[in-house]
Design an enzyme around this catalytic site. Structure first.
Site, PDB file in Angstrom:
ATOM      1  N   GLY A 292      16.761  47.956  41.560  1.00 15.60           N
ATOM      2  CA  GLY A 292      15.723  48.006  40.536  1.00 15.60           C
ATOM      3  C   GLY A 292      15.013  46.696  40.220  1.00 15.60           C
ATOM      4  O   GLY A 292      14.574  45.966  41.120  1.00 15.60           O
TER       5      GLY A 292
ATOM      6  N   TYR B  25      22.441  51.939  23.713  1.00 13.14           N
ATOM      7  CA  TYR B  25      21.547  51.145  24.558  1.00 13.14           C
ATOM      8  C   TYR B  25      20.535  50.381  23.697  1.00 13.14           C
ATOM      9  O   TYR B  25      20.348  49.165  23.856  1.00 13.14           O
ATOM     10  CB  TYR B  25      20.828  52.081  25.531  1.00 13.14           C
TER      11      TYR B  25
HETATM   12  N1  LIG Z   1      14.162  50.976  34.250  1.00 17.94           N
HETATM   13  C1  LIG Z   1      13.674  50.968  33.023  1.00 17.94           C
HETATM   14  O1  LIG Z   1      12.846  51.805  32.665  1.00 17.94           O
HETATM   15  C2  LIG Z   1      14.138  49.911  32.066  1.00 17.94           C
HETATM   16  C3  LIG Z   1      13.507  49.856  30.825  1.00 17.94           C
HETATM   17  C4  LIG Z   1      13.899  48.886  29.929  1.00 17.94           C
HETATM   18  C5  LIG Z   1      14.899  47.991  30.267  1.00 17.94           C
HETATM   19  N2  LIG Z   1      15.510  48.064  31.476  1.00 17.94           N
HETATM   20  C6  LIG Z   1      16.552  47.098  31.790  1.00 17.94           C
HETATM   21  O2  LIG Z   1      16.286  46.457  33.025  1.00 17.94           O
HETATM   22  C7  LIG Z   1      17.511  45.958  33.565  1.00 17.94           C
HETATM   23  C8  LIG Z   1      17.603  46.374  35.031  1.00 17.94           C
HETATM   24  O3  LIG Z   1      17.812  47.789  35.088  1.00 17.94           O
HETATM   25  P1  LIG Z   1      17.131  48.715  36.184  1.00 17.94           P
HETATM   26  O4  LIG Z   1      16.226  49.629  35.482  1.00 17.94           O
HETATM   27  O5  LIG Z   1      16.616  47.900  37.301  1.00 17.94           O
HETATM   28  O6  LIG Z   1      18.408  49.594  36.590  1.00 17.94           O
HETATM   29  P2  LIG Z   1      19.264  49.678  37.924  1.00 17.94           P
HETATM   30  O7  LIG Z   1      20.337  50.665  37.623  1.00 17.94           O
HETATM   31  O8  LIG Z   1      18.371  49.941  39.073  1.00 17.94           O
HETATM   32  O9  LIG Z   1      19.884  48.220  38.081  1.00 17.94           O
HETATM   33  C9  LIG Z   1      20.956  47.782  37.267  1.00 17.94           C
HETATM   34  C10 LIG Z   1      21.917  47.002  38.139  1.00 17.94           C
HETATM   35  O10 LIG Z   1      22.958  46.461  37.282  1.00 17.94           O
HETATM   36  C11 LIG Z   1      24.186  46.569  37.977  1.00 17.94           C
HETATM   37  N3  LIG Z   1      25.318  46.581  37.037  1.00 17.94           N
HETATM   38  C12 LIG Z   1      25.651  47.547  36.156  1.00 17.94           C
HETATM   39  N4  LIG Z   1      26.787  47.227  35.525  1.00 17.94           N
HETATM   40  C13 LIG Z   1      27.178  46.015  36.000  1.00 17.94           C
HETATM   41  C14 LIG Z   1      28.284  45.170  35.730  1.00 17.94           C
HETATM   42  N5  LIG Z   1      29.223  45.503  34.850  1.00 17.94           N
HETATM   43  N6  LIG Z   1      28.390  43.996  36.408  1.00 17.94           N
HETATM   44  C15 LIG Z   1      27.424  43.650  37.328  1.00 17.94           C
HETATM   45  N7  LIG Z   1      26.371  44.426  37.629  1.00 17.94           N
HETATM   46  C16 LIG Z   1      26.247  45.600  36.967  1.00 17.94           C
HETATM   47  C17 LIG Z   1      24.073  47.903  38.730  1.00 17.94           C
HETATM   48  O11 LIG Z   1      25.018  47.989  39.789  1.00 17.94           O
HETATM   49  C18 LIG Z   1      22.625  47.872  39.189  1.00 17.94           C
HETATM   50  O12 LIG Z   1      22.494  47.304  40.475  1.00 17.94           O
HETATM   51  C19 LIG Z   1      18.624  46.542  32.698  1.00 17.94           C
HETATM   52  O13 LIG Z   1      19.036  45.558  31.759  1.00 17.94           O
HETATM   53  C20 LIG Z   1      17.941  47.675  31.983  1.00 17.94           C
HETATM   54  O14 LIG Z   1      18.556  47.987  30.759  1.00 17.94           O
HETATM   55  C21 LIG Z   1      15.152  49.009  32.393  1.00 17.94           C
END
Ligand SMILES: NC(=O)c1ccc[n+]([C@@H]2O[C@H](COP(=O)([O-])OP(=O)(O)OC[C@H]3O[C@@H](n4cnc5c(N)ncnc54)[C@H](O)[C@@H]3O)[C@@H](O)[C@H]2O)c1
Length: 266
Positions: free
Chosen positions: A15, A153
């Site tokens: 992501g 969250y």
């Molecule tokens: N996608 C959205 O719409 C969105 C919106 C707002 C905020 N976010 C934030 O963006 C950030 C990235 O999320 P994303 O959307 O790319 O999701 P994603 O699930 O694609 O990526 C998250 C990554 O974090 C890793 N991870 C989870 N738990 C972990 C741990 N304990 N130790 C190490 N790594 C760990 C996962 O393996 C994964 O590769 C997050 O903080 C998420 O909350 C995402």
């Protein structure tokens, strides 16, 4: 910070963090890719190496302070002192308050908030000793607007905003800047299934002024800006990268806005 400074990126297996790590590597940074998902983060490293970049991958659970300490030591040996930190790893549990168990609550706070603290507590002294750095935290529009059915969250992301503001003052004397990014709806591992539901997809795209769900690459340039020298006078702020979601809510609603005469009359 210079764009060739060593960067640590958590959550780099997937992501937003994956896209940001690739962008930092394209800009010349040696990147340390941390993620609990060993296979995924190894694939990101392979991709960066194929591009001609420099990267190492470390499988680590960011909730484990001792493991984070060991991982950062590995980064120092392999690449040098990190001068950029992207705290991007995160999880979501989609349960409303009364369905959220104590374990759910604890798990979300431990990854999204304590995980960030763990990296900060180990990396900040190294950055300070090296003359400074730039830290980027990933919050969420949920921290500004509230979300739908995931209070653990939203609480964790609200805390990230507050922590970022708190630390901006505390770390400035060490020439460390710290800012956050609030993504809106971005198509990644944590929500791909939700967006596959036609009703959710339609509701989201109609709520977003730019009319589409975001892609991880939409965030990468903002991370690069906050990591690099162009943001040298920027600290303690949050940048929503949300296709206009927050601005639209601030206007009240489309309906309210559209009742104004747009033709120049009164
Ligand atoms: N996608 C959205 O719409 C969105 C919106 C707002 C905020 N976010 C934030 O963006 C950030 C990235 O999320 P994303 O959307 O790319 O999701 P994603 O699930 O694609 O990526 C998250 C990554 O974090 C890793 N991870 C989870 N738990 C972990 C741990 N304990 N130790 C190490 N790594 C760990 C996962 O393996 C994964 O590769 C997050 O903080 C998420 O909350 C995402």
């Amino acid at each position: 910070m210079n764009t060739d400074h060593v960067a640590i990126v958590t959550g780099a297996g997937s992501g937003i963090s994956r896209a940001a790590a690739i962008r930092l590597a394209q800009d010349g940074a040696p990147v340390a890719l941390l993620d609990i998902a060993a296979d995924a983060v190894a694939k990101t490293r392979a991709h960066i190496e194929e591009m001609g970049g420099t990267a190492i991958d470390i499988a680590v659970d960011i909730t484990d302070h001792a493991a984070v300490t060991q991982a950062v030591t590995e980064v120092q040996h392999a690449l040098g002192t990190p001068r950029v930190l992207l705290n991007g790893a995160g999880i979501i549990v989609r349960k409303d308050l009364l369905h959220t168990t104590p374990d759910d609550w604890d798990r979300v706070l431990r990854v999204n908030l304590t995980g960030s603290y763990n990296l900060l507590s180990v990396v900040v002294p190294l950055m300070a000793a090296a003359g400074g750095g730039s830290i980027i935290q990933i919050a969420s529009t949920a921290a500004h607007l509230g979300g739908h059915g995931y209070p653990s969250y939203t609480a964790s992301k609200g805390a990230i905003l507050a922590l970022t503001r708190q630390l901006a003052g505390e770390l400035a004397k060490d020439h460390i800047r710290i800012n956050s990014i609030s993504p809106g709806a971005v198509r990644t591992g944590i929500n791909r299934d939700s967006f596959a539901d036609e009703r959710v997809h339609t509701a989201m795209t109609s709520a977003i002024p730019l009319g589409r769900i975001g892609e991880p690459d939409d965030l990468a340039g903002v991370v690069a800006f906050l990591a690099g020298p162009d943001s040298r006078y920027v600290t303690g702020i949050d940048i929503p990268v949300d296709g206009g979601l927050i601005s639209k809510i601030n206007l009240g609603s489309d309906k309210a806005y559209n009742t104004f005469d747009q033709t120049g009359g009164r």
